[in-house]
Scaffold this motif. Sequence first.
Motif, short mmCIF file in Angstrom:
data_model
loop_
_atom_site.label_atom_id
_atom_site.label_comp_id
_atom_site.label_asym_id
_atom_site.label_seq_id
_atom_site.Cartn_x
_atom_site.Cartn_y
_atom_site.Cartn_z
N LYS A 243 0.85 -1.20 0.00
CA LYS A 243 0.00 0.00 0.00
C LYS A 243 0.88 1.25 0.00
O LYS A 243 1.94 1.27 0.64
CB LYS A 243 -0.91 -0.01 1.23
N LEU A 244 0.45 2.27 -0.72
CA LEU A 244 1.25 3.48 -0.84
C LEU A 244 1.51 4.11 0.52
O LEU A 244 2.62 4.58 0.80
CB LEU A 244 0.56 4.50 -1.76
N LEU A 245 0.50 4.12 1.40
CA LEU A 245 0.67 4.72 2.72
C LEU A 245 1.77 4.02 3.50
O LEU A 245 2.58 4.66 4.18
CB LEU A 245 -0.65 4.68 3.48
N LYS A 246 1.82 2.70 3.39
CA LYS A 246 2.86 1.94 4.10
C LYS A 246 4.24 2.29 3.56
O LYS A 246 5.22 2.39 4.31
CB LYS A 246 2.59 0.45 3.95
N GLN A 247 4.33 2.48 2.24
CA GLN A 247 5.61 2.83 1.63
C GLN A 247 6.08 4.22 2.10
O GLN A 247 7.25 4.42 2.40
CB GLN A 247 5.48 2.79 0.11
N LEU A 248 5.15 5.15 2.18
CA LEU A 248 5.51 6.51 2.61
C LEU A 248 5.86 6.54 4.10
O LEU A 248 6.75 7.28 4.53
CB LEU A 248 4.36 7.47 2.31
N HIS A 249 5.16 5.73 4.90
CA HIS A 249 5.49 5.63 6.33
C HIS A 249 6.90 5.08 6.51
O HIS A 249 7.63 5.50 7.41
CB HIS A 249 4.48 4.74 7.05
N TYR A 250 7.28 4.14 5.65
CA TYR A 250 8.63 3.57 5.73
C TYR A 250 9.67 4.66 5.49
O TYR A 250 10.70 4.71 6.17
CB TYR A 250 8.78 2.45 4.70
N CYS A 251 9.40 5.54 4.53
CA CYS A 251 10.32 6.67 4.28
C CYS A 251 10.47 7.53 5.53
O CYS A 251 11.58 7.92 5.91
CB CYS A 251 9.79 7.54 3.14
N GLU A 252 9.35 7.86 6.17
CA GLU A 252 9.38 8.72 7.35
C GLU A 252 10.10 8.04 8.51
O GLU A 252 10.88 8.66 9.24
CB GLU A 252 7.96 9.10 7.75
N ASP A 253 9.85 6.74 8.69
CA ASP A 253 10.46 6.01 9.81
C ASP A 253 11.97 5.87 9.66
O ASP A 253 12.70 5.86 10.66
CB ASP A 253 9.84 4.61 9.94
N THR A 254 12.45 5.74 8.44
CA THR A 254 13.88 5.49 8.21
C THR A 254 14.64 6.73 7.76
O THR A 254 15.86 6.67 7.58
CB THR A 254 14.07 4.37 7.16
N GLY A 255 13.93 7.85 7.56
CA GLY A 255 14.61 9.09 7.19
C GLY A 255 14.95 9.21 5.72
O GLY A 255 15.81 10.03 5.35
N ILE A 256 14.33 8.42 4.87
CA ILE A 256 14.59 8.53 3.43
C ILE A 256 13.98 9.84 2.93
O ILE A 256 12.79 10.08 3.11
CB ILE A 256 13.98 7.34 2.66
N PRO A 257 14.76 10.71 2.29
CA PRO A 257 14.27 12.05 1.97
C PRO A 257 13.32 12.13 0.77
O PRO A 257 12.49 13.03 0.69
CB PRO A 257 15.54 12.85 1.70
N LEU A 258 13.46 11.20 -0.18
CA LEU A 258 12.67 11.29 -1.41
C LEU A 258 11.96 9.98 -1.71
O LEU A 258 12.48 8.89 -1.39
CB LEU A 258 13.56 11.65 -2.61
N ALA A 259 10.80 10.08 -2.35
CA ALA A 259 10.09 8.90 -2.86
C ALA A 259 9.83 9.11 -4.34
O ALA A 259 9.31 10.15 -4.76
CB ALA A 259 8.77 8.70 -2.11
N ALA A 260 10.20 8.11 -5.15
CA ALA A 260 9.95 8.14 -6.60
C ALA A 260 8.75 7.23 -6.86
O ALA A 260 8.84 6.01 -6.73
CB ALA A 260 11.17 7.66 -7.37
N ILE A 261 7.61 7.83 -7.18
CA ILE A 261 6.35 7.09 -7.31
C ILE A 261 6.01 6.92 -8.78
O ILE A 261 5.96 7.89 -9.54
CB ILE A 261 5.21 7.84 -6.59
N VAL A 262 5.81 5.67 -9.17
CA VAL A 262 5.46 5.39 -10.55
C VAL A 262 4.17 4.57 -10.57
O VAL A 262 4.15 3.43 -10.11
CB VAL A 262 6.62 4.68 -11.29
N GLY A 263 3.08 5.20 -11.08
CA GLY A 263 1.79 4.53 -11.19
C GLY A 263 1.39 4.38 -12.65
O GLY A 263 2.16 4.67 -13.57
N GLU A 264 0.15 3.94 -12.85
CA GLU A 264 -0.32 3.72 -14.22
C GLU A 264 -0.30 5.01 -15.03
O GLU A 264 0.12 5.03 -16.19
CB GLU A 264 -1.74 3.14 -14.18
N GLN A 265 -0.74 6.13 -14.42
CA GLN A 265 -0.76 7.40 -15.14
C GLN A 265 0.65 7.89 -15.46
O GLN A 265 0.93 8.40 -16.55
CB GLN A 265 -1.51 8.46 -14.30
N GLU A 266 1.55 7.72 -14.48
CA GLU A 266 2.94 8.15 -14.69
C GLU A 266 3.59 7.35 -15.83
O GLU A 266 4.33 7.90 -16.65
CB GLU A 266 3.75 7.99 -13.41
N LEU A 267 3.30 6.04 -15.85
CA LEU A 267 3.86 5.21 -16.92
C LEU A 267 3.33 5.67 -18.28
O LEU A 267 4.09 5.73 -19.26
CB LEU A 267 3.50 3.74 -16.68
#
Length: 511
Positions: A454-478
């Motif tokens: 789930k996208l929310l879980k992925q973004l929470h992982y960024c916040e928990d581990t201090g990752i500064p950026l998220a590169a999100i690729v969905g159907e529209q982006e593709l």
Amino acid sequence: MLRLGPFAAAAAARCLPAWPCLGPLCLAGSRGSFARSWLPAGDRGPLSRQVRAAAGGERVPVLKTPKGTRDHPPAQAALRERLLSAVVSCFKRHGAAAIDTPVLELRDTLMGKYGEDTKLIYELQDQGGELLALRYDLTVPFARYLAMNKVTNMKRYHVAKVYRRDNPAMTRGRYREFYQCDFDIAGQFDPMIPDAECLKIVHEILSDLQLGNFLIKVNDRRILNGVFAVCGVPENKFIPVCSTVDKLDKVPWDEVRSEMVGEKGLSPEAADRIGEYVQLHGGLELIERLLQDPKLSQNKLAKEGLGDMKLLFEYLTLFGITGKISFDLSLARGLDYYTGVIFEAVLLQQENEHVEEPVSVGSVAGGGRYDGLVGMFDPKGRKVPCVGVSIGIERIFSILEQRLEASGEKLRTTETQVLVATPQKHLLAARLKLISELWDAGIKAEMLYKKDPKLLKQLHYCEDTGIPLAAIVGEQELADGVVKLRDVATREEVDIPREKLVDEIRRRLEP
């Protein structure tokens, strides 16, 4: 994990009604403790034998690290890496090259170099009968390296573990296995110039690490030996008495005097005369005063040492660091190999509003001149003058560790720059392709190991581990040929053309 064979598993299943709390998970996760902790004391049936056999025998090992050692979980390892990086950066700034030597040395290489501390050497014997030992410090191996390779001029640093069969005090950063960070200058140079640089390095490191107020004590073995001579100490007792004087920073003069008289065999009068000198400390004015001392001025060794000490203070004045330097006659440093200037840095107090009591860790750096050590290994006795310093990295680490814990600050344990994420299902292939592109471009990237997170879980992982950026690729982006780049801290998102993504990530991460 403890794995039971078919017989033991079947036997366990038959016995389970007798112990309803023990299901298969309990057996599987017992790590060998089942036979001891759960079977009735009188049971010596097939189940107990099988469980013990599966655990590797009658004796189940205790899960702990040996005395005086410890594991370092990711947060501590990250803090240590940051600390070592700061120290090594200073060494490199001063032009040192790195070397490495074996953790094992011949026993004879180490014996007789450490005074009373020789008893702390870990001795070993290999299958071929060679008498070996774990290295006690990095200085003696360096001297052996110089002699063995006929090197007469070198500026080196070495960061590695050493081993001492000591009584550990782990709360004060005192271990049996620990890192040392050494900087040494070997070669024939004009007096006191390399020595002054070593002291400047100590000052730089302790200032950069912001450990609080510190003082660097300096003395000279020649001055100490001159003091012993004019006080009536026989020359064969210089080193034992020196080791006793070295305890003055830990115990009061009365106890040191008592050891000199009771254990080292000095007369009370000689001990009292030594006490008049070794309790002195100051700066240039003290050096000038001792140069005029009726007794010391007549001793060749003391006069040489005081002359070099005066020159050293002149160079330290040019470096602008004499405010943190104290000429202290109580400083002895008990190692046998020192021949000239010796020094030791101590923290005066720990100013930490988060901790009620100061952290007491003793000295945090030490070193000196050892002009005769290399010659002890050279077949022809050729000497290579050396001076060096060792940073007490474990003690400094214990201070920083307690500060970090008290502040509640969360330390990043990885250097991941980007998390590759997807907002919809069935896009694992898109994530794998994008993360591969980032890795190939040298970007530090991660993704979650699930097909459809789930996208929310992925973004929470960024916040928990201090990752500064998220590169999100969905159907529209593709479909649009872009990647949605999200700033995790501000939650701002922007669409970046796929071919420009790497450059945009690098631009955002520039310091």
